[in-house]
Design a protein around this motif. Structure first.
Motif, PDB file in Angstrom:
ATOM      1  N   ILE A 145       0.853  -1.188   0.000  1.00  0.00           N
ATOM      2  CA  ILE A 145       0.000   0.000   0.000  1.00  0.00           C
ATOM      3  C   ILE A 145       0.888   1.236   0.000  1.00  0.00           C
ATOM      4  O   ILE A 145       1.716   1.400   0.902  1.00  0.00           O
ATOM      5  CB  ILE A 145      -0.926   0.012   1.228  1.00  0.00           C
ATOM      6  CG1 ILE A 145      -1.743  -1.273   1.296  1.00  0.00           C
ATOM      7  CG2 ILE A 145      -1.845   1.237   1.199  1.00  0.00           C
ATOM      8  CD1 ILE A 145      -2.500  -1.448   2.606  1.00  0.00           C
ATOM      9  N   LEU A 149      -1.337   6.422   0.915  1.00  0.00           N
ATOM     10  CA  LEU A 149      -2.654   5.808   0.931  1.00  0.00           C
ATOM     11  C   LEU A 149      -2.898   5.017   2.219  1.00  0.00           C
ATOM     12  O   LEU A 149      -3.733   4.118   2.264  1.00  0.00           O
ATOM     13  CB  LEU A 149      -2.842   4.890  -0.281  1.00  0.00           C
ATOM     14  CG  LEU A 149      -2.781   5.571  -1.656  1.00  0.00           C
ATOM     15  CD1 LEU A 149      -3.013   4.549  -2.760  1.00  0.00           C
ATOM     16  CD2 LEU A 149      -3.790   6.714  -1.761  1.00  0.00           C
ATOM     17  N   ARG A 158      -6.436   3.334   2.555  1.00  0.00           N
ATOM     18  CA  ARG A 158      -7.258   3.519   1.379  1.00  0.00           C
ATOM     19  C   ARG A 158      -7.406   2.155   0.705  1.00  0.00           C
ATOM     20  O   ARG A 158      -6.479   1.343   0.727  1.00  0.00           O
ATOM     21  CB  ARG A 158      -6.607   4.490   0.398  1.00  0.00           C
ATOM     22  CG  ARG A 158      -6.189   5.818   0.987  1.00  0.00           C
ATOM     23  CD  ARG A 158      -7.355   6.692   1.363  1.00  0.00           C
ATOM     24  NE  ARG A 158      -6.934   8.055   1.622  1.00  0.00           N
ATOM     25  CZ  ARG A 158      -7.308   8.775   2.651  1.00  0.00           C
ATOM     26  NH1 ARG A 158      -8.127   8.255   3.551  1.00  0.00           N
ATOM     27  NH2 ARG A 158      -6.896  10.007   2.809  1.00  0.00           N
ATOM     28  N   ASP A 159      -8.564   1.893   0.108  1.00  0.00           N
ATOM     29  CA  ASP A 159      -8.710   0.594  -0.534  1.00  0.00           C
ATOM     30  C   ASP A 159      -9.076   0.669  -2.014  1.00  0.00           C
ATOM     31  O   ASP A 159      -8.622  -0.154  -2.789  1.00  0.00           O
ATOM     32  CB  ASP A 159      -9.706  -0.300   0.221  1.00  0.00           C
ATOM     33  CG  ASP A 159     -10.946   0.441   0.676  1.00  0.00           C
ATOM     34  OD1 ASP A 159     -11.099   1.621   0.328  1.00  0.00           O
ATOM     35  OD2 ASP A 159     -11.752  -0.164   1.383  1.00  0.00           O
ATOM     36  N   TYR A 160      -9.845   1.659  -2.456  1.00  0.00           N
ATOM     37  CA  TYR A 160     -10.195   1.724  -3.878  1.00  0.00           C
ATOM     38  C   TYR A 160     -10.672   3.128  -4.231  1.00  0.00           C
ATOM     39  O   TYR A 160     -11.099   3.893  -3.360  1.00  0.00           O
ATOM     40  CB  TYR A 160     -11.317   0.723  -4.213  1.00  0.00           C
ATOM     41  CG  TYR A 160     -12.575   0.974  -3.424  1.00  0.00           C
ATOM     42  CD1 TYR A 160     -13.585   1.803  -3.914  1.00  0.00           C
ATOM     43  CD2 TYR A 160     -12.749   0.414  -2.157  1.00  0.00           C
ATOM     44  CE1 TYR A 160     -14.726   2.062  -3.170  1.00  0.00           C
ATOM     45  CE2 TYR A 160     -13.885   0.663  -1.413  1.00  0.00           C
ATOM     46  CZ  TYR A 160     -14.866   1.492  -1.919  1.00  0.00           C
ATOM     47  OH  TYR A 160     -15.986   1.761  -1.183  1.00  0.00           O
ATOM     48  N   THR A 161     -10.581   3.464  -5.494  1.00  0.00           N
ATOM     49  CA  THR A 161     -11.111   4.725  -5.989  1.00  0.00           C
ATOM     50  C   THR A 161     -11.769   4.497  -7.345  1.00  0.00           C
ATOM     51  O   THR A 161     -11.519   3.484  -8.008  1.00  0.00           O
ATOM     52  CB  THR A 161     -10.020   5.805  -6.108  1.00  0.00           C
ATOM     53  OG1 THR A 161     -10.629   7.066  -6.439  1.00  0.00           O
ATOM     54  CG2 THR A 161      -9.007   5.460  -7.195  1.00  0.00           C
ATOM     55  N   TYR A 291     -10.399   8.106  -2.952  1.00  0.00           N
ATOM     56  CA  TYR A 291     -10.319   6.789  -2.326  1.00  0.00           C
ATOM     57  C   TYR A 291     -11.253   6.702  -1.120  1.00  0.00           C
ATOM     58  O   TYR A 291     -11.427   7.665  -0.382  1.00  0.00           O
ATOM     59  CB  TYR A 291      -8.889   6.524  -1.839  1.00  0.00           C
ATOM     60  CG  TYR A 291      -7.963   5.994  -2.888  1.00  0.00           C
ATOM     61  CD1 TYR A 291      -7.867   4.634  -3.122  1.00  0.00           C
ATOM     62  CD2 TYR A 291      -7.180   6.858  -3.641  1.00  0.00           C
ATOM     63  CE1 TYR A 291      -7.003   4.132  -4.085  1.00  0.00           C
ATOM     64  CE2 TYR A 291      -6.313   6.374  -4.612  1.00  0.00           C
ATOM     65  CZ  TYR A 291      -6.223   5.010  -4.830  1.00  0.00           C
ATOM     66  OH  TYR A 291      -5.377   4.518  -5.787  1.00  0.00           O
ATOM     67  N   SER A 293     -11.754   4.504   2.482  1.00  0.00           N
ATOM     68  CA  SER A 293     -10.813   3.917   3.439  1.00  0.00           C
ATOM     69  C   SER A 293     -11.451   2.818   4.267  1.00  0.00           C
ATOM     70  O   SER A 293     -12.607   2.927   4.689  1.00  0.00           O
ATOM     71  CB  SER A 293     -10.277   4.992   4.382  1.00  0.00           C
ATOM     72  OG  SER A 293      -9.506   5.937   3.679  1.00  0.00           O
ATOM     73  N   SER A 330      -5.985   0.165  -4.149  1.00  0.00           N
ATOM     74  CA  SER A 330      -4.822   0.905  -3.655  1.00  0.00           C
ATOM     75  C   SER A 330      -3.508   0.181  -3.918  1.00  0.00           C
ATOM     76  O   SER A 330      -2.467   0.809  -4.034  1.00  0.00           O
ATOM     77  CB  SER A 330      -4.966   1.179  -2.158  1.00  0.00           C
ATOM     78  OG  SER A 330      -5.086  -0.023  -1.423  1.00  0.00           O
TER      79      SER A 330
END
Length: 381
Positions: A145, A149, A158-161, A291, A293, A330
């Motif tokens: 990561i 992020l 953070r995991d995705y955007t 993003y 979280s 992320s």
């Protein structure tokens, strides 16, 4: 990335979405494990006996409480199903259409109860205002990561955007919109909605951020974004209805400004439950991303399962499930470098987004003040 970002091709990746009914919440006390480990304070699996110990303790608890995770949002239906199948842990999914603010409210109101959320999936504005509710934890592949992020101590990652986009029913809109200004036209009378209240929901707030970027404002001052929505309402085009997959399928909400992965999920990729005429466009000009979280609550009733969920979410398996829905995970750079990325999904998404704005923590805090001061008065009756 080209200035005109039409992403209909993402529908190929989004076809992998599986829509599953959320599990109903149950009331069950946390089961103990065979060790004396206090999983509520565990900051990594390595520090408390390793992954085998974590899996054993999580299975002993037997349940996980999640909240505000619609099955069609970023492939969460399939992600939850994957976690359940892999670990034989029941996932109780509460308030799937709730906002980030609803998540925090549940943590506070259900503190000490077995139904309280174990984990959260939060927009940045709400996240930054509630850091005191979160537990520090670093997943095994922490180094995958990027530094910017994740919280240095592990309070959140953070995991995705996605990218803010316009979804529209092509059977009701004859000319594809190119930008938000197009939505001020007479063809859009009573047809444009956003996903909730921007003072409460990150996705709705991000629609205002995008409007600011498109109308001479900036990430430092989103006032012109609020002004844009005032014009949209004055034109009679703003529809104060919360859009869902059902309202899109029925035609009740013909135009929705929301994340690309959600617009894609509500179209042909959803099969019979989707709108077959639904199309997705990322507007011309500067794109906007944000993003979400992941975090564990300090008072999680299932602390080991909560930590195992974080491990699963950060794993290549779940990160590729995000990607299959058109959400960019992320750990994407690490997945590409290791050769573990779902290349077909990445190709369908047009590669990782390279040219987009994301508000900093300070900018999000300032934007929240503008929204609190101006949104209600601008959009009120």
């Amino acid at each position: 990335m080209q200035h005109k970002r039409t992403i209909a091709g993402l529908a190929l990746a989004a076809a992998a979405i599986v829509t599953l009914a959320g599990c109903s919440a149950t009331s069950a006390a946390t089961a103990g494990s065979d060790s004396d480990t206090d999983w509520k304070t565990a900051t990594s699996a390595e520090s408390t006996g390793g992954m085998d110990a974590l899996v054993k303790a999580a299975k002993a608890e037997g349940q996980l409480n999640v909240i505000a995770l619609p099955p069609s949002w970023a492939n969460y239906g399939k992600i939850i199903d994957g976690f359940t199948k892999k670990y034989d842990i029941k996932v109780n999914s509460a308030n799937p259409n709730g906002s980030s603010a609803d998540e925090v409210a549940a943590v506070k109101s259900q503190k000490g109860q077995s139904t309280a959320p174990d984990v959260l999936d939060l927009g940045n504005a709400v996240l930054q205002e509630n850091l005191d509710l979160l537990a520090d934890y670093k997943v095994a592949n922490w180094d995958d990561i990027p530094t910017d992020l994740k919280d240095a101590d592990g309070a959140w990652t953070r995991d995705y955007t996605g990218l803010m986009s316009i979804g529209y029913d092509s059977s009701k809109i004859s000319d594809a919109p190119k930008d938000l200004d197009d939505l001020l036209g007479s063809e859009y009378k009573g047809k444009v909605s956003i996903s909730g209240d921007p003072t409460q929901a990150n996705q709705a707030a991000s629609a205002v951020y995008l409007a600011a970027l498109e109308n001479g404002g900036s990430a430092d001052d989103i006032t012109k974004g609020v002004d844009y929505f005032g014009k949209l309402k004055q034109a009679g085009n703003f529809q104060n209805v919360l859009p869902t997959q059902a309202t899109v399928a029925s035609g009740e909400t013909p135009v929705v400004i929301q994340w690309s992965y959600n617009n894609l999920a509500w179209g042909p990729a959803a099969g019979a439950s989707g709108n077959q005429e639904w199309k997705t466009v990322v507007p011309e000009g500067q794109a906007l991303g944000s993003y979400y979280s992941q975090a564990i609550t300090k008072d999680a009733p299932h602390p080991a399962a909560a930590r195992l969920w974080q491990e699963y979410i950060a794993s290549p398996e779940a990160q590729n499930l995000y990607l299959q829905a058109g959400a960019f995970p992320s750990t994407l750079a690490a997945l590409e470098q290791s050769g573990k990325v779902d290349q077909d999904a990445l190709d369908a998404a047009g590669g990782a987004p390279k040219d987009y704005v994301e508000l900093t923590d300070a900018q999000v805090a300032d934007a929240a003040k503008v929204l609190a001061a101006k949104w209600s008065s601008t959009m009120g009756s």
